[in-house]
Design an enzyme around this catalytic site. Sequence first.
Site, short mmCIF file in Angstrom:
data_model
loop_
_atom_site.label_atom_id
_atom_site.label_comp_id
_atom_site.label_asym_id
_atom_site.label_seq_id
_atom_site.Cartn_x
_atom_site.Cartn_y
_atom_site.Cartn_z
N CYS A 15 -86.08 17.93 48.52
CA CYS A 15 -85.40 18.83 47.62
C CYS A 15 -84.03 19.20 48.19
CB CYS A 15 -86.22 20.09 47.42
SG CYS A 15 -87.05 20.11 45.84
N CYS A 18 -83.70 21.17 51.27
CA CYS A 18 -83.91 20.46 52.53
C CYS A 18 -82.57 20.21 53.18
CB CYS A 18 -84.56 19.09 52.29
SG CYS A 18 -86.22 19.19 51.67
N ASP A 446 -44.29 4.34 41.82
CA ASP A 446 -43.25 3.62 42.52
C ASP A 446 -42.87 2.43 41.63
OD1 ASP A 446 -41.95 2.19 44.70
OD2 ASP A 446 -43.81 1.04 44.77
N ASP A 643 -47.31 1.32 46.60
CA ASP A 643 -47.82 0.19 47.36
C ASP A 643 -47.18 0.03 48.73
OD1 ASP A 643 -45.30 -0.49 46.39
OD2 ASP A 643 -45.77 -2.62 46.51
N ASP A 647 -44.08 4.56 50.52
CA ASP A 647 -44.81 5.43 49.59
C ASP A 647 -45.88 6.26 50.30
OD1 ASP A 647 -43.43 4.36 47.37
OD2 ASP A 647 -44.76 2.63 47.40
P1 ADP Z 1 -39.32 1.12 45.86
O1 ADP Z 1 -39.36 2.61 45.86
O2 ADP Z 1 -38.89 0.60 44.54
O3 ADP Z 1 -40.58 0.48 46.34
P2 ADP Z 1 -38.04 0.98 48.45
O4 ADP Z 1 -37.97 2.43 48.75
O5 ADP Z 1 -38.98 0.14 49.21
O6 ADP Z 1 -38.18 0.71 46.88
O7 ADP Z 1 -36.60 0.39 48.67
C1 ADP Z 1 -35.50 0.95 48.03
C2 ADP Z 1 -34.36 0.03 48.05
O8 ADP Z 1 -33.95 -0.20 49.39
C3 ADP Z 1 -34.68 -1.33 47.49
O9 ADP Z 1 -34.53 -1.35 46.11
C4 ADP Z 1 -33.65 -2.19 48.18
O10 ADP Z 1 -32.42 -2.10 47.51
C5 ADP Z 1 -33.50 -1.53 49.53
N1 ADP Z 1 -34.33 -2.19 50.54
C6 ADP Z 1 -35.43 -1.72 51.12
N2 ADP Z 1 -35.91 -2.60 52.02
C7 ADP Z 1 -35.10 -3.66 51.99
C8 ADP Z 1 -35.08 -4.92 52.67
N3 ADP Z 1 -36.00 -5.27 53.57
N4 ADP Z 1 -34.09 -5.77 52.37
C9 ADP Z 1 -33.17 -5.46 51.46
N5 ADP Z 1 -33.14 -4.31 50.78
C10 ADP Z 1 -34.08 -3.41 51.04
MG MG Z 2 -42.82 -0.25 46.43
#
Ligand code: ADP
Ligand code: MG
Length: 755
Positions: A15, A18, A446, A643, A647
Amino acid sequence: MSVSTHTYHVKGMHCASCAVVIERTLQKALGVEAVQVNYGTETATIHFDDTQTTIALLSQQIAPLGYTLRDTAKKENTVISSIKKEKEDELYEFKIKLFWVLPLAFLSVIIMGWDTLAEFAVLKGMPDVIAVFVHHLLPIMATATIFLVGKPYALGVYRFVRYGKANMDTLIGIGTCTAFVYSFILTAFENVLKKYLNVALTYYDVTIVVLAFITLGKYLEMKSKLKTGDAIEKLLHLQAKTAFVFKDGAIVETPVNAVVPDDIVMIKPGAQIPVDGVVVSGDTYVDEAMITGEPLPIHKKPGDEVIGGTINTTGTCTYRVTKVGSETMLAHIIRMVEDAENSKAPIQALADKIAGIFVPLVLVVAFMTLGVWLVVGTHYFGFNRALSFSIVSFVGVLIIACPCALGLATPTAIVVGVGKGAREGILIKDAAALQMLHKVTTVVMDKTGTITNGKPEIIAVKQFGAVSQSEIISLLASLEVRSEHPIGAAVVAYAQKNNIELKPFEQFEAFQGKGVRALINNVEYIAGNERLINDWHITYDKEAIKQEVANGQTPVLLATKHELLGVVLIADTIKANAAAAIKRLHAMGIRSIMLTGDNLTTAKYIAAQAGIDEVVADVLPEDKLLKIKELQKKGEIVAMAGDGVNDAPALAQADVGIAMSTGTDVAIESAGITLLHGDISKIVKAIRLSRYTMRGIKENLFWAFIYNTIGIPLAAGLFYPIFGIMLNPIFAGLAMALSSVSVVSNSLRLKSKQL
Ligand code: ADP
Ligand code: MG
């Protein structure tokens, strides 16, 4: 000191109270930091210092109370199926007992019915011969019933006397024992007592029928409980036994646990994919419904991932093994479902608290009832009638008050909800996430990888200086090799496809939400968005870039410390079901917000396609977190879907974090819910699942409470002076059995709900 957390199966729980008794006892044990006992899943999650105590020692602590802890840490099929086998055996035992007890109960009801009807002159009274026979038969039947099914309740009384610990068995035990012992004394000393008492007023039938009903209720409850937890079992059945592995040019059938990463496995048409991997050759469609809930078979070509446990359709392929054993997606899902089932939803705290105080409270109420009836009743009807009234109400209160159903209300619904989620490709980390989700008012998403496919492609390369286009790609790809961002992967893939060579790099550095930096041939290069270029104070033609991104493409700028070398335009496609999913969210009254590190133009373009209400662009990862906090301050309950690494803080901050299985591990770790296939239409399903589950729990709590709240005053005889009605304890037993059964079957109804 090393504190570790383990979950054990607890044997002997009958129960919900418990759970409370075990929790309190273990809490006091040496070396134990925290304990959580779940009646629904019959498990105990214990945080303890293993230098001070062991599982065996802890098990000894609760052994006198009738419970045993068992290690299920070795989550092999064998442990789970042996527990299941045990439960099935127990169920069978119950069935045998019922086979004897139910006819006895039936006979008692007939005798009781006859007597009652005769009293009201509806029927003729029993002929004397039969009456005398029955008079002698009933005590024998009651004794037999106690021997057959009374043991747990007798033990409950014994433990109460010996250790002062009361659970629901104690209540039933005291109730039925009182009825029996009182009747037995009347029968045994009939000749002496008949001068003072109505010795014909025995309660053997109460003992028999109540015990029979409770046993029947227990049996039905156990039977349906076996059904609530079958999600894990179904997943376990998906584990393949053997794989066809290429060895020295031959194909050998190998047991799955002998398969190692990098083995090449062959899949025939209609065969099961044994472990996770990546297709190297062939072309086929795979049915992933059992794991991801995806209804249509999914096309697999070289480079695509396959999941162990899914079923190949008509084609064939070979694949390279990437994950085996406890690393596979299936093993991961099973662990997650188990953990979630064992976790407690916040709403359960209330039910537990009530169950905890109920038992002592009921004992007090029962004894008070007994006392009041004796004193007040004697005054009005004389001792003789008052005594039988007091016995009836005492027994009735003890029986009806058992808060069994209360303990089942939350866990059974959570177990069914989590299991249903798993089958739909919605992995729930804990019950709290499932509970929270139904209140969500805003879903923040995102962009890259969540609303879009996250498989961006380069569609144009613009040169701004003397460096050639292929050199721009070569430099850019060399910078991006180490990046975990989808943009990085896109650039590298493009370079490989066009046979552009990469250069060695040094001192790689990633700036979340901006881009990357590294040294190539001792020259410092940066690549990323405009924010990054501005951070480095590099001047460039902003207008030219603005024009290029008007069509929703993301510009990636490549520069040295001094000048802009070139811009690569990257386009990502919006997920096929994104727009439909957002529409359904809106129909449910939930607002949608896109939160992205990308530039506003691109973000708006994508948001318009998906039908999203609000766009917040150009945000850094820490600002994503701030945005969530800001919404929460305004009173919104926020679900965040994402993802990426960027984020993760926002996922953790949100009321419910929802990660895409296609995303990074950090995101999945930070989120309470993971959607397989990164399918955002599952956000809608998850919210609906949460709503159904919570509604189920509330209905369950209602059903559990209603029996007790109406039942106790009725059984105590509170309505007798006003309406002249009094609850026969037999109906208390029936109500109790019914409440448990109705709660469990209400939870099971969730299974058939369309999400
Ligand atoms: P989101 O929020 O759409 O997932 P991110 O925060 O990961 O995007 O990235 C924001 C922006 O920063 C991207 O749109 C890109 O312009 C730039 N950026 C991030 N990482 C890279 C990378 N490795 N090479 C080139 N641009 C990048
Ligand atoms: Mg992303």
